[in-house]
Design an enzyme around this catalytic site. Sequence first.
Site, PDB file in Angstrom:
ATOM      1  N   TRP A  49      40.906  46.465 -38.420  1.00  0.00           N
ATOM      2  CA  TRP A  49      39.920  45.519 -37.894  1.00  0.00           C
ATOM      3  C   TRP A  49      40.123  45.305 -36.398  1.00  0.00           C
ATOM      4  O   TRP A  49      41.258  45.287 -35.914  1.00  0.00           O
ATOM      5  CB  TRP A  49      40.061  44.190 -38.654  1.00  0.00           C
ATOM      6  CG  TRP A  49      38.937  43.227 -38.454  1.00  0.00           C
ATOM      7  CD1 TRP A  49      37.779  43.172 -39.159  1.00  0.00           C
ATOM      8  CD2 TRP A  49      38.870  42.174 -37.480  1.00  0.00           C
ATOM      9  NE1 TRP A  49      36.986  42.158 -38.690  1.00  0.00           N
ATOM     10  CE2 TRP A  49      37.626  41.526 -37.659  1.00  0.00           C
ATOM     11  CE3 TRP A  49      39.718  41.723 -36.471  1.00  0.00           C
ATOM     12  CZ2 TRP A  49      37.215  40.442 -36.873  1.00  0.00           C
ATOM     13  CZ3 TRP A  49      39.312  40.642 -35.691  1.00  0.00           C
ATOM     14  CH2 TRP A  49      38.083  40.017 -35.896  1.00  0.00           C
TER      15      TRP A  49
ATOM     16  N   TRP B  41      40.815  41.275 -48.373  1.00  0.00           N
ATOM     17  CA  TRP B  41      41.518  41.022 -47.101  1.00  0.00           C
ATOM     18  C   TRP B  41      43.037  41.053 -47.224  1.00  0.00           C
ATOM     19  O   TRP B  41      43.740  41.294 -46.243  1.00  0.00           O
ATOM     20  CB  TRP B  41      41.064  39.677 -46.511  1.00  0.00           C
ATOM     21  CG  TRP B  41      39.742  39.798 -45.817  1.00  0.00           C
ATOM     22  CD1 TRP B  41      38.561  39.246 -46.204  1.00  0.00           C
ATOM     23  CD2 TRP B  41      39.463  40.544 -44.621  1.00  0.00           C
ATOM     24  NE1 TRP B  41      37.562  39.597 -45.324  1.00  0.00           N
ATOM     25  CE2 TRP B  41      38.087  40.393 -44.346  1.00  0.00           C
ATOM     26  CE3 TRP B  41      40.235  41.327 -43.765  1.00  0.00           C
ATOM     27  CZ2 TRP B  41      37.470  40.982 -43.245  1.00  0.00           C
ATOM     28  CZ3 TRP B  41      39.622  41.920 -42.662  1.00  0.00           C
ATOM     29  CH2 TRP B  41      38.252  41.741 -42.419  1.00  0.00           C
TER      30      TRP B  41
ATOM     31  N   ARG C 190      29.310  30.894 -39.519  1.00  0.00           N
ATOM     32  CA  ARG C 190      29.030  32.332 -39.422  1.00  0.00           C
ATOM     33  C   ARG C 190      28.259  32.892 -40.614  1.00  0.00           C
ATOM     34  O   ARG C 190      28.055  32.236 -41.610  1.00  0.00           O
ATOM     35  CB  ARG C 190      30.352  33.103 -39.296  1.00  0.00           C
ATOM     36  CG  ARG C 190      31.350  32.887 -40.415  1.00  0.00           C
ATOM     37  CD  ARG C 190      32.627  33.709 -40.119  1.00  0.00           C
ATOM     38  NE  ARG C 190      33.681  33.469 -41.077  1.00  0.00           N
ATOM     39  CZ  ARG C 190      34.606  32.512 -40.983  1.00  0.00           C
ATOM     40  NH1 ARG C 190      34.599  31.687 -39.948  1.00  0.00           N
ATOM     41  NH2 ARG C 190      35.525  32.357 -41.910  1.00  0.00           N
TER      42      ARG C 190
ATOM     43  N   TRP D  17      36.984  51.727 -38.896  1.00  0.00           N
ATOM     44  CA  TRP D  17      37.101  50.650 -39.899  1.00  0.00           C
ATOM     45  C   TRP D  17      35.743  50.084 -40.292  1.00  0.00           C
ATOM     46  O   TRP D  17      34.855  49.930 -39.457  1.00  0.00           O
ATOM     47  CB  TRP D  17      37.948  49.527 -39.297  1.00  0.00           C
ATOM     48  CG  TRP D  17      37.792  48.188 -39.934  1.00  0.00           C
ATOM     49  CD1 TRP D  17      36.805  47.260 -39.690  1.00  0.00           C
ATOM     50  CD2 TRP D  17      38.643  47.597 -40.921  1.00  0.00           C
ATOM     51  NE1 TRP D  17      37.007  46.140 -40.460  1.00  0.00           N
ATOM     52  CE2 TRP D  17      38.125  46.319 -41.226  1.00  0.00           C
ATOM     53  CE3 TRP D  17      39.809  48.022 -41.570  1.00  0.00           C
ATOM     54  CZ2 TRP D  17      38.715  45.459 -42.155  1.00  0.00           C
ATOM     55  CZ3 TRP D  17      40.400  47.162 -42.490  1.00  0.00           C
ATOM     56  CH2 TRP D  17      39.866  45.902 -42.771  1.00  0.00           C
TER      57      TRP D  17
ATOM     58  N   ASP E 103      32.441  43.955 -44.142  1.00  0.00           N
ATOM     59  CA  ASP E 103      31.236  43.484 -44.848  1.00  0.00           C
ATOM     60  C   ASP E 103      29.966  44.326 -44.647  1.00  0.00           C
ATOM     61  O   ASP E 103      29.660  44.735 -43.529  1.00  0.00           O
ATOM     62  CB  ASP E 103      30.835  42.086 -44.355  1.00  0.00           C
ATOM     63  CG  ASP E 103      31.975  41.132 -44.260  1.00  0.00           C
ATOM     64  OD1 ASP E 103      33.086  41.452 -44.663  1.00  0.00           O
ATOM     65  OD2 ASP E 103      31.741  40.022 -43.748  1.00  0.00           O
TER      66      ASP E 103
HETATM   67  C1  FRU Z   1      34.093  38.260 -44.217  1.00  0.00           C
HETATM   68  C2  FRU Z   1      34.209  38.019 -42.733  1.00  0.00           C
HETATM   69  C3  FRU Z   1      32.992  37.261 -42.233  1.00  0.00           C
HETATM   70  C4  FRU Z   1      32.957  37.621 -40.778  1.00  0.00           C
HETATM   71  C5  FRU Z   1      33.431  39.052 -40.804  1.00  0.00           C
HETATM   72  C6  FRU Z   1      34.214  39.478 -39.590  1.00  0.00           C
HETATM   73  O1  FRU Z   1      34.772  39.363 -44.674  1.00  0.00           O
HETATM   74  O2  FRU Z   1      35.412  37.313 -42.457  1.00  0.00           O
HETATM   75  O3  FRU Z   1      33.034  35.879 -42.479  1.00  0.00           O
HETATM   76  O4  FRU Z   1      31.690  37.489 -40.240  1.00  0.00           O
HETATM   77  O5  FRU Z   1      34.216  39.211 -41.973  1.00  0.00           O
HETATM   78  O6  FRU Z   1      34.427  40.840 -39.567  1.00  0.00           O
END
Ligand code: FRU
Length: 497
Positions: A63, A306, A167, A36, A39
């Site tokens: 994921w 998503w 984050r 998978w 980002d």
């Molecule tokens: C965005 C996100 C980020 C996070 C990552 C986790 O797509 O939700 O905010 O760091 O993906 O995989």
Amino acid sequence: MTSQALRDVRRYEEEAEKKILDESRPGFHLSTRVGWMNDPNGFCYYQGKYHLFYQYHPFDSHWGPMHWGHAVSRDLIHWEYLPVALAPDMPYDYAGCFSGSATVLADGRQLLMYTGVSKEKQPDGSVRDVQVQCIAVGDGMDYEKYAGNPVLTEKDLPQDGSKYDFRDPKIWRKKDGTFACVIANCNQEHDGRILLFESADGFHWQSAGILESNNKRFGRMWECPDFFELEGKHVLITSPQDMLPQGFEYHNGNGTLGLIGDYDEETRQFSGEGNQAIDYGIDFYAPQTIAAPDGRRIMIGWMQNWDTCNLHSPEQPWFGQMSIPRELTIKNGRLYQQPVREIVAYRKNEVKYSDVIFSGEMELPGVLGRRIDLEVQIQPAEVDNIFRKFAIRFAKNESYHTSVSFRPYESIVKIDRKFSGSRRAIIHQRRCLVDEANKGGCIRLRILLDRCSAEVFVNDGEYVLTATIYTEQEADGISFYVDGTAKIDVLKYDLVD
Ligand code: FRU
């Protein structure tokens, strides 16, 4: 020093990769090595190559605990995989190495800044992710996590800041050699904002305040910020979650947002004057930019969203690809995007038609394919007789097609993948309001197809619509349709390695 966990993953991906046929992948878009991808992370030019890392779960095409996959390229089109760079193997990141970015240190080493995730038990027994910022330093292949990690934690947040949503640091080196980064956060009401931090050496960080607050305008939590200067303006890009639609500009769910404005380096104040979506299609999220050595600002995004990325079978050996890297410019207060010019070197077999006047549906000999760069200029055949609808249908055979259509009276461009072979009740169409004022039915479309995606650049990149399509590859026909009469110029190239 690499950990045992990292060594195990490296061995795993090398073996698992062999089971994936090249023909099942896009030809010139980066897809996950195995498992998978989400980002883009750590987009950086380092020692003569572009480095791109990505959110990576190698063991499954869904994921899971996040690693950082790694690839390099000399031209942003042809990518080579390097071994996985980060694994979640420390107490502060054992639940995932989330998104982040990269830069180069004064001593020539590459610095990665990422979000470390761990779990915290709540008084009611539930468990939540706590997010902190971490550093790893390396040579372009192997990275060592900094002994002083984490470098930013909840104690560095504004008073009402949530440690559960902190984050995606995007770091850059300032002209004076010091460092800055923007990080996504939200307040207790889950309203997004972008924090600014600064550092003399890249390891020790101090807060420099809140760069921008959502104030409930665009969705809720904001993710994956990026902040850069472009043509005398400053641009803040972020990916808001839980958006509500606003006309045709923003759509429901996770979206992308660009704020263009001015930044006062002294007071650290950013004033976003204009706002716009970055991409108006279905599959584009969490973009990240880089300043290329020749000064171009280049952006790449995750070509997914998503709400629909979890519908594939777990047996599928890979899932996730990046957009084509796009050059950014500003025109009339808007961000324009064009595929990086390096793609031109991959254009082969030119097919060209000029001033073709037609009504109804037609095909043009030689205009077909699923890995192509197609440019079409459209205008009414007679100035005062504008057609009602124009469409290009591609990835087409008797059963399937995907279309891009243009309705000049409504100024709407639409991408529609309803007939692409999808068997899911998901979004298949997205529309975009184009600035049609005084253009009288004239529009330019550039479409990049790469086996399982379509990226549509409208009027030289004023608007972009991106969508993945999983239509069988045999469906490679293209037709043109007009309700009325149109005159078109067509330029088509195969994209060949
Ligand atoms: C965005 C996100 C980020 C996070 C990552 C986790 O797509 O939700 O905010 O760091 O993906 O995989």
